[in-house]
Design a protein around this motif. Structure first.
Motif, short mmCIF file in Angstrom:
data_model
loop_
_atom_site.label_atom_id
_atom_site.label_comp_id
_atom_site.label_asym_id
_atom_site.label_seq_id
_atom_site.Cartn_x
_atom_site.Cartn_y
_atom_site.Cartn_z
N PRO A 251 0.82 -1.21 0.00
CA PRO A 251 0.00 0.00 0.00
C PRO A 251 0.86 1.27 0.00
CG PRO A 251 -0.60 -1.51 1.78
CD PRO A 251 0.70 -1.96 1.25
N PHE A 252 0.19 2.40 -0.19
CA PHE A 252 0.84 3.70 -0.05
C PHE A 252 0.32 4.36 1.22
CE2 PHE A 252 1.37 3.14 -4.66
CZ PHE A 252 2.69 3.53 -4.80
N LEU A 253 1.19 5.17 1.83
CA LEU A 253 0.84 5.93 3.02
C LEU A 253 0.95 7.41 2.70
CD1 LEU A 253 0.20 6.18 6.06
CD2 LEU A 253 2.66 5.98 6.51
N ARG A 254 -0.16 8.12 2.78
CA ARG A 254 -0.17 9.56 2.50
C ARG A 254 -0.28 10.33 3.80
NH1 ARG A 254 -3.25 14.11 1.85
NH2 ARG A 254 -2.80 15.42 0.03
N HIS A 255 0.67 11.27 3.99
CA HIS A 255 0.67 12.09 5.19
C HIS A 255 -0.14 13.36 4.97
CE1 HIS A 255 3.66 9.43 6.92
NE2 HIS A 255 4.41 9.57 5.83
N GLU A 256 -0.42 14.06 6.05
CA GLU A 256 -1.26 15.26 5.98
C GLU A 256 -0.65 16.33 5.08
OE1 GLU A 256 -3.82 18.08 9.05
OE2 GLU A 256 -2.04 17.01 9.78
N ASP A 257 0.70 16.39 5.01
CA ASP A 257 1.35 17.40 4.18
C ASP A 257 1.40 17.04 2.70
OD1 ASP A 257 3.22 15.39 4.12
OD2 ASP A 257 4.83 16.53 5.07
N GLY A 258 0.82 15.90 2.32
CA GLY A 258 0.76 15.51 0.92
C GLY A 258 1.87 14.58 0.48
N THR A 259 2.86 14.34 1.32
CA THR A 259 3.92 13.40 0.96
C THR A 259 3.38 11.98 0.99
OG1 THR A 259 4.68 13.27 3.27
CG2 THR A 259 5.75 14.90 1.82
N VAL A 260 3.90 11.17 0.07
CA VAL A 260 3.42 9.79 -0.08
C VAL A 260 4.61 8.84 -0.04
CG1 VAL A 260 2.20 8.16 -1.57
CG2 VAL A 260 1.44 10.53 -1.46
N ARG B 19 -1.76 11.77 12.98
CA ARG B 19 -3.09 12.34 12.75
C ARG B 19 -3.27 12.70 11.27
NH1 ARG B 19 -7.04 14.55 15.91
NH2 ARG B 19 -5.73 14.25 17.76
N ASN B 20 -4.38 12.27 10.69
CA ASN B 20 -4.76 12.52 9.29
C ASN B 20 -3.91 11.77 8.27
OD1 ASN B 20 -6.90 14.22 10.03
ND2 ASN B 20 -5.52 15.97 10.21
N ASP B 21 -3.15 10.77 8.72
CA ASP B 21 -2.49 9.86 7.78
C ASP B 21 -3.53 8.96 7.13
OD1 ASP B 21 0.06 10.74 8.15
OD2 ASP B 21 0.75 9.04 9.34
N CYS B 22 -3.29 8.60 5.87
CA CYS B 22 -4.20 7.70 5.15
C CYS B 22 -3.41 6.57 4.50
CB CYS B 22 -4.98 8.45 4.07
SG CYS B 22 -6.19 9.62 4.72
N VAL B 23 -3.88 5.35 4.70
CA VAL B 23 -3.29 4.18 4.03
C VAL B 23 -4.17 3.86 2.82
CG1 VAL B 23 -2.62 1.76 4.26
CG2 VAL B 23 -2.45 3.30 6.24
N PHE B 24 -3.54 3.79 1.65
CA PHE B 24 -4.29 3.52 0.42
C PHE B 24 -3.93 2.12 -0.07
CE2 PHE B 24 -5.25 3.57 -4.09
CZ PHE B 24 -6.49 4.21 -4.11
N LEU B 25 -4.94 1.23 -0.07
CA LEU B 25 -4.77 -0.16 -0.48
C LEU B 25 -5.40 -0.36 -1.85
CD1 LEU B 25 -6.10 -0.81 2.92
CD2 LEU B 25 -4.04 -2.08 2.39
#
Length: 297
Positions: free
Chosen positions: A77-86, A114-120
Motif C-alpha cells: 500500500p501507499f501511506l499519504r501524510h497530511e502534508d501531501g507526501t506519499v 493524525r490525518n495519515d491515510c493508508v491507500f490499499l
C-alpha cells in the motif's frame, strides 16, 4: 484487501471463501501472523482448482493509530501524510494464500500520525490501460495520491479515464484522524467485549462452558452475548465454541502423540467418539487420518 488468481464464477467463489476464512481466523487467533497462517492452511486443504489469493491484512487500533499488518504476496500500500507526501508501506511479506501449506507470515507494524491515510489497491489499478493504451503504473498512482485524490471512486475514474477496465479494480483508503470520539469508543467497547468473550472460550475449552458462563465472564447479559456473536462472528456461540475446540484438537493432533480420548478431554468433548464424529463432519476425515496425513507431509 485481496485479489484472487482466477476469474469468473470460480474466482468469485474462491474469493468469498477466502474472505470468510480470513475473518473467522482473525477472530479466533489473537496473533495476526497465526491467523493468516491458519487461514492459508484452511484454503490449501480443499483447493483442487489450485487457485490462490494475495492479501494485505491489517488491524488498526483506533485509540492509538497503531497498525499491525501481514502481507501475503499483495501489492504494497501507499501511506499519504497530511502534508501531501506519499511513501510506500514496506515490511516483510510472505507467500500468497491457498497454495503452500508450510508458508510462514510475519507481523509488521506502523504508527499512523493524525490525518495519515493508508491507500490499499489491487494490481488492476496500476496495470489499467487508458484510452491511449498506456499503463497507469505506481508512479502515477503515487502522484494522484499526493495531489489529494484519496477517494477510491475518484481514483478509479482518474485511472481508467474513458477506457473500459481490463481487470477488476479494487482500492480502499483508511484514514486515521486521531483518538475516537465518545460514540466511536462505544463501538470499540462492543468489539472489546467480543474479543473478551472469544478469549474466555479459548482459555476454557476443556471446561463445560456455554452461554451463561461466557456472559458471567464478560459481565454481560446472555442476550447481549447472543447479539455479539450474531453480529461479530456471524454464527452463534455454540457453533463458535465447537469450531475453536476442533481447531485446538488439530493443534494437539499435529504437535503431540496424545491419544484421541485424551485430546477429546483437553478440548472439551465428552468422549472420543463425539470428537471423531464432529471432526469428520467439519473436515471430511477422522482425527487419526488427519494426523497421519499431517505428519507424512
Amino acid at each position: 484487501v485481496a485479489d484472487v488468481s482466477g476469474k469468473g464464477i470460480s474466482g468469485a467463489m474462491f474469493m468469498m471463501e477466502a474472505r470468510a476464512v480470513l475473518k473467522n481466523c482473525i477472530l479466533e487467533f489473537p496473533l495476526l501472523d497465526e491467523a493468516v497462517c491458519e487461514a492459508n492452511m484452511r484454503l490449501c486443504a480443499h483447493n483442487e482448482a489450485e487457485m490462490f489469493v494475495t492479501a494485505w491484512v491489517g488491524v488498526l487500533d483506533p485509540a492509538t493509530g497503531m497498525v499491525e499488518y501481514v502481507n501475503a504476496g499483495h501489492n504494497r500500500p501507499f501511506l499519504r501524510h497530511e502534508d501531501g507526501t506519499v511513501e510506500k508501506v514496506l515490511g516483510r511479506g510472505g507467500r500468497f494464500l491457498g497454495m503452500f501449506e508450510d508458508a510462514h507470515y510475519r507481523v509488521n507494524s506502523m504508527e499512523l500520525k493524525r490525518n495519515d491515510c493508508v491507500f490499499l489497491y489491487t494490481d488492476g489499478v496500476t496495470e489499467a490501460m487508458n484510452a491511449a493504451g498506456e499503463m497507469f503504473g505506481e508512479k502515477r498512482l503515487c502522484g494522484a495520491l499526493s495531489a489529494g485524490n484519496l477517494s477510491p471512486k475518484d481514483v478509479v475514474k482518474y485511472v481508467v479515464g474513458a477506457a473500459e477496465p481490463s481487470d477488476d479494480l479494487t482500492c480502499m483508503a483508511v484514514c486515521w484522524h486521531g483518538a475516537p470520539t465518545v460514540s466511536e469508543q462505544t463501538f470499540a467497547g462492543v468489539e472489546a467485549s467480543l474479543s473478551k468473550a472469544l478469549a474466555f472460550l479459548r482459555d476454557n475449552l476443556d471446561k463445560p462452558i456455554g452461554l451463561i458462563e461466557t456472559a458471567a465472564a464478560i459481565q454481560a447479559s446472555a442476550s447481549t452475548v447472543k447479539r455479539l456473536f450474531a453480529s461479530g462472528v456471524s454464527q452463534g456461540l455454540p457453533q463458535t465454541l465447537l469450531r475453536l475446540r476442533l481447531h485446538q484438537a488439530k493443534r494437539l493432533l499435529a504437535d503431540s502423540d496424545l491419544k484421541i480420548a485424551e485430546i477429546a478431554k483437553r478440548c472439551g468433548f465428552c468422549n472420543a467418539s463425539y470428537l471423531t464424529n464432529s471432526f469428520r463432519r467439519a473436515f471430511g476425515v477422522t482425527p487419526l487420518a488427519w494426523r497421519h496425513h499431517k505428519k507424512c507431509s
